[in-house]
Enzyme design. Structure first.
Site, mmCIF file in Angstrom:
data_model
loop_
_atom_site.group_PDB
_atom_site.id
_atom_site.type_symbol
_atom_site.label_atom_id
_atom_site.label_comp_id
_atom_site.label_asym_id
_atom_site.label_seq_id
_atom_site.Cartn_x
_atom_site.Cartn_y
_atom_site.Cartn_z
ATOM 1 N N GLY B 131 71.199 -47.185 31.715
ATOM 2 C CA GLY B 131 71.960 -48.046 30.814
ATOM 3 C C GLY B 131 72.982 -48.797 31.628
ATOM 4 O O GLY B 131 72.655 -49.750 32.346
ATOM 5 N N GLN B 336 87.723 -51.362 3.470
ATOM 6 C CA GLN B 336 88.809 -50.632 2.830
ATOM 7 C C GLN B 336 89.459 -51.474 1.723
ATOM 8 O O GLN B 336 89.737 -50.982 0.635
ATOM 9 C CB GLN B 336 89.852 -50.251 3.896
ATOM 10 C CG GLN B 336 90.851 -49.210 3.439
ATOM 11 C CD GLN B 336 90.191 -47.857 3.201
ATOM 12 O OE1 GLN B 336 89.157 -47.547 3.779
ATOM 13 N NE2 GLN B 336 90.769 -47.065 2.315
ATOM 14 N N GLY B 339 87.662 -51.452 -1.411
ATOM 15 C CA GLY B 339 87.563 -50.168 -2.104
ATOM 16 C C GLY B 339 86.108 -49.756 -2.258
ATOM 17 O O GLY B 339 85.281 -50.015 -1.383
ATOM 18 N N GLU B 363 75.326 -55.441 26.045
ATOM 19 C CA GLU B 363 75.808 -56.248 27.183
ATOM 20 C C GLU B 363 77.017 -55.572 27.839
ATOM 21 O O GLU B 363 77.986 -56.220 28.218
ATOM 22 C CB GLU B 363 76.089 -57.685 26.746
ATOM 23 C CG GLU B 363 74.794 -58.345 26.265
ATOM 24 C CD GLU B 363 74.813 -59.857 26.252
ATOM 25 O OE1 GLU B 363 75.543 -60.448 27.067
ATOM 26 O OE2 GLU B 363 74.068 -60.435 25.453
ATOM 27 N N GLY B 364 76.907 -54.274 27.973
ATOM 28 C CA GLY B 364 77.977 -53.486 28.576
ATOM 29 C C GLY B 364 78.861 -52.872 27.515
ATOM 30 O O GLY B 364 79.450 -53.594 26.712
ATOM 31 N N THR B 365 78.952 -51.539 27.499
ATOM 32 C CA THR B 365 79.813 -50.872 26.516
ATOM 33 C C THR B 365 81.268 -51.217 26.807
ATOM 34 O O THR B 365 81.601 -51.730 27.886
ATOM 35 C CB THR B 365 79.669 -49.342 26.629
ATOM 36 O OG1 THR B 365 80.048 -48.971 27.957
ATOM 37 C CG2 THR B 365 78.240 -48.883 26.364
ATOM 38 N N GLU B 367 83.477 -49.231 27.588
ATOM 39 C CA GLU B 367 83.884 -48.446 28.762
ATOM 40 C C GLU B 367 83.531 -49.207 30.040
ATOM 41 O O GLU B 367 84.318 -49.244 30.993
ATOM 42 C CB GLU B 367 83.204 -47.068 28.741
ATOM 43 C CG GLU B 367 83.706 -46.135 27.631
ATOM 44 C CD GLU B 367 83.326 -46.571 26.219
ATOM 45 O OE1 GLU B 367 82.280 -47.232 26.048
ATOM 46 O OE2 GLU B 367 84.083 -46.276 25.274
#
Lengths: 271, 382
Positions: B131, B336, B339, B363-365, B367
């Site tokens: 990955g 949210q 509701g 396309e790259g996490t 991280e």
């Protein structure tokens, strides 16, 4: 042989946002977004469909208005028109439909004399004035046949065959070319501008610049026939009618409102 | 400092807004539900030169700039993330590397039909065991005479079974690790090119994400993109640009959810007041709006750098990292604000929340983005 087409377009305020100044009775134009009149886009599209179908079609798009109207001309060029002309002069200001059609017809005649015109397309009517007069008046000035409310068009070389919309049907009409046609939204679905053409037409160094014609470029114009002084009609007052029957506005949650609505419609025996 | 868009960019934005509203929004929920690839939408975008917006006219592209292209992606993503993935793929992940690293012959053969909208292209780097760590690539291409023979597989590839051509990264010299990787332009109809499993995803469900399998696939030598060993460099440079597109997409998703939330809080009444009048909810809106604007400015800046030929690896990573975080945050808050209704498929925010998550991954996490950002920021001491 080249098929020469002119399309007359108008810049109008975006309808959803029209407000009238109660004091002056005029449209509040400040901060209002403008668009190309919707029926005029159908006119443009029909011209482009002919250009798609035949090899040699030249489309000139023409508009009268202040310099900001350049924007809709550029949009039409981006859709695929070959040439764009803005008719703009202080002398034109305040023109009613007759004076406007006089100016447009004079410009169209100039084009006609130079390169010929086979079809002049106009939108049926503009959403701001709703008069539907300018197209027919142009035909009158140029002594050309006119078919309004075009819902279907067949180009047959020497003539056009048209379905003209009626309230409950249509008439089938033929006319010799050159001809003026006014278009309605049923005629087609206007295309989106191609991205490449946006980059060709908009920006600092456009590949197809918009030409501006002033009164000086139209020596045949009679100054007494244009602008406010050349306009036999005047808008005395524009106002929003006071509604005698006031609607009731239901507020609250959708389900609750729907319930009340159904009940009151039942009471009135509508449901 | 000039923050204004050009006349051309404004027009692109305007046309894309109309196009999205009329052609994309009406089918957005449907393609999410059915997982159907929006082929007709892609064809419309190809025909109008949208998918080739930043590619040069010389090769049949629209000759626009990158910011205009990213603006188009943002507009589409506001209503349908799937369609924006389809748009983001071809020009930036397949067209750009061919334009940048390809030979004239390759450009004529592959870039031109992509730019002219006749074919669509994809990009295949990820493998089950490789990955973010591209050095673990198992797909191998071996030179035999005038052909490479490729064996291996790729996973999670956008446009699998749909796109016509792919840039495929494969190992040509395992001993050199990432420096032994090479890039190839491969026709999807090459014998030995097999479409594997098409994934059932959380979001961007219509984007045809799947597995590509290569079995003794013969690739002509002239389809090597760049030189042997340049594959890693080409992949990383391609992703640098791709990340701005994903940032634009993330901003679009966030803005779309924001627009839906604003509309909803104007309508919904509880405790005798519209939701928009509750200060606690106004604070949500303020946070969401601030984040969206910050994210947008980050991607505009990265686009500006790319446009002006300046380094932009760090800036595109920052734009993607921040914009994807924003998309996840804003879509979550939009649900949210709706509701219980927000949790239902009747409202688009439910789909948007699912769509947003992918922007933190592909396309790259996030991280990996942080690794890129940190590496550029810390730098070795001079």
């Amino acid at each position: 042989m080249t098929i020469n087409i002119a399309v007359c377009i108008k810049q109008v305020p975006n309808t959803n946002q029209v407000k009238i100044d109660k004091k002056t009775g005029t449209l509040i134009r400040k901060g209002i977004k403008t668009i190309c009149n919707p029926d005029d886009k159908n006119a443009m599209e029909e011209a482009l469909k002919l250009k798609d179908k035949y090899d040699d079609v030249k489309i000139t798009v023409i508009s009268m208005g202040p310099s900001q109207a350049t924007e809709i001309i550029k949009e039409a060029l981006a859709m695929g028109a070959d040439r764009g002309i803005l008719l703009s002069d202080r002398k034109f200001a305040g023109s009613d439909t007759l004076a406007t059609s006089t100016i447009l017809a004079t410009a169209l005649r100039k084009i006609q004399e130079k390169e010929g015109l086979d079809i002049i397309f106009c939108g049926r009517q503009a959403i701001d004035g709703d008069t539907a007069q300018v197209g027919p008046q142009i035909a009158q000035h140029l002594d050309l046949p006119i078919i309004s409310y075009v819902q279907e068009l067949k180009y047959l070389g020497e003539k056009v065959q048209v379905k003209r919309a009626l309230e409950n049907g249509y008439m089938q009409i033929e006319a010799q070319i050159p001809v003026v046609l006014t278009t309605i939204s049923d005629l087609n679905k206007p295309r989106y501008p191609h991205m490449r053409r946006i980059f060709d037409v908009f920006g600092k160094n456009p590949v197809i610049p918009v030409e501006t014609w002033t009164a000086d470029d139209l020596p045949d114009l009679d100054n007494t026939q244009i602008g406010l002084n050349g306009s036999p009609t005047r808008v005395i007052k524009t106002y929003t009618p006071d509604r005698t029957f006031k609607g009731e506005i239901l507020e609250g949650e959708t389900a609750h409102v729907a319930h009340i609505l159904i009940e009151s419609l039942k009471q009135k025996q509508i449901l | 400092m000039d923050f204004s868009l050009t006349e051309q960019e404004i027009m692109v934005q305007k046309v894309m807004r109309d196009f999205t509203e009329n052609e994309i929004e009406p089918i957005a929920a449907e393609i999410d539900e059915t997982e159907e690839f929006p082929q007709k939408t892609l064809e419309k975008m190809q025909k109008l030169g949208i998918s080739s917006l930043p590619l040069p006219k010389k090769y049949g592209g629209s000759g626009g700039n990158y910011l205009a292209y990213y603006l188009a992606i943002e507009e589409v993503a506001k209503k349908c993330a799937t369609s924006s993935v389809v748009l983001a793929g071809s020009a930036s992940l397949c067209g750009w590397p061919i334009l940048t690293f390809g030979t004239e012959v390759q450009k004529e053969k592959y870039l031109r039909p992509i730019a002219e909208g006749k074919i669509a292209g994809g990009f295949a780097l990820t493998e089950p065991g490789a990955g973010s760590d591209a050095s673990m690539q198992r797909t191998v291409a071996e030179l035999k005479g005038d052909h490479y023979i490729m064996n291996g597989s790729k996973c999670f590839i956008t446009g699998a079974g749909v796109f016509d051509v792919f840039i495929i990264i494969a190992m040509t010299d395992k001993s050199k690790k990432t420096r032994g990787l090479s890039a190839f332009i491969v026709d999807a109809n090459t014998p030995g090119f097999i479409i594997g499993k098409i994934e059932n995803k959380m979001g961007i469900r219509g984007s045809a994400t799947g597995e590509l399998i290569f079995q003794d696939m013969k690739i002509p030598k002239e389809n090597l993109l760049g030189k042997e060993g340049e594959g890693f460099h080409i992949a990383m440079k391609t992703l640098d640009g791709g990340r701005i597109a994903i940032a634009a997409q993330a901003v679009g998703i966030a803005q779309g959810a924001m627009d839906a939330a604003i509309q909803y809080i104007h309508e919904r009444v509880q405790f005798g007041r519209k939701l928009k009048d509750f200060q606690g909810l106004q604070w949500y809106i303020a946070e969401m709006e601030t984040e969206i604007n910050a994210a947008r400015n980050l991607y505009y800046h990265a686009a500006y750098l790319k446009e002006h030929g300046k380094p932009y690896s760090k800036e595109s990573a920052m734009a993607k990292f921040f914009a994807s975080k924003t998309a996840v945050f804003v879509t979550n808050k939009a649900v949210q604000l709706h509701g219980g209704y927000g949790y239902m498929k009747d409202y688009p925010v439910e789909r948007m929340m699912r769509d947003a998550k992918i922007t933190e991954i592909y396309e790259g996490t996030s991280e990996v983005q942080k690794m890129v950002i940190a590496a550029h920021t810390i730098k070795p001491k001079l």
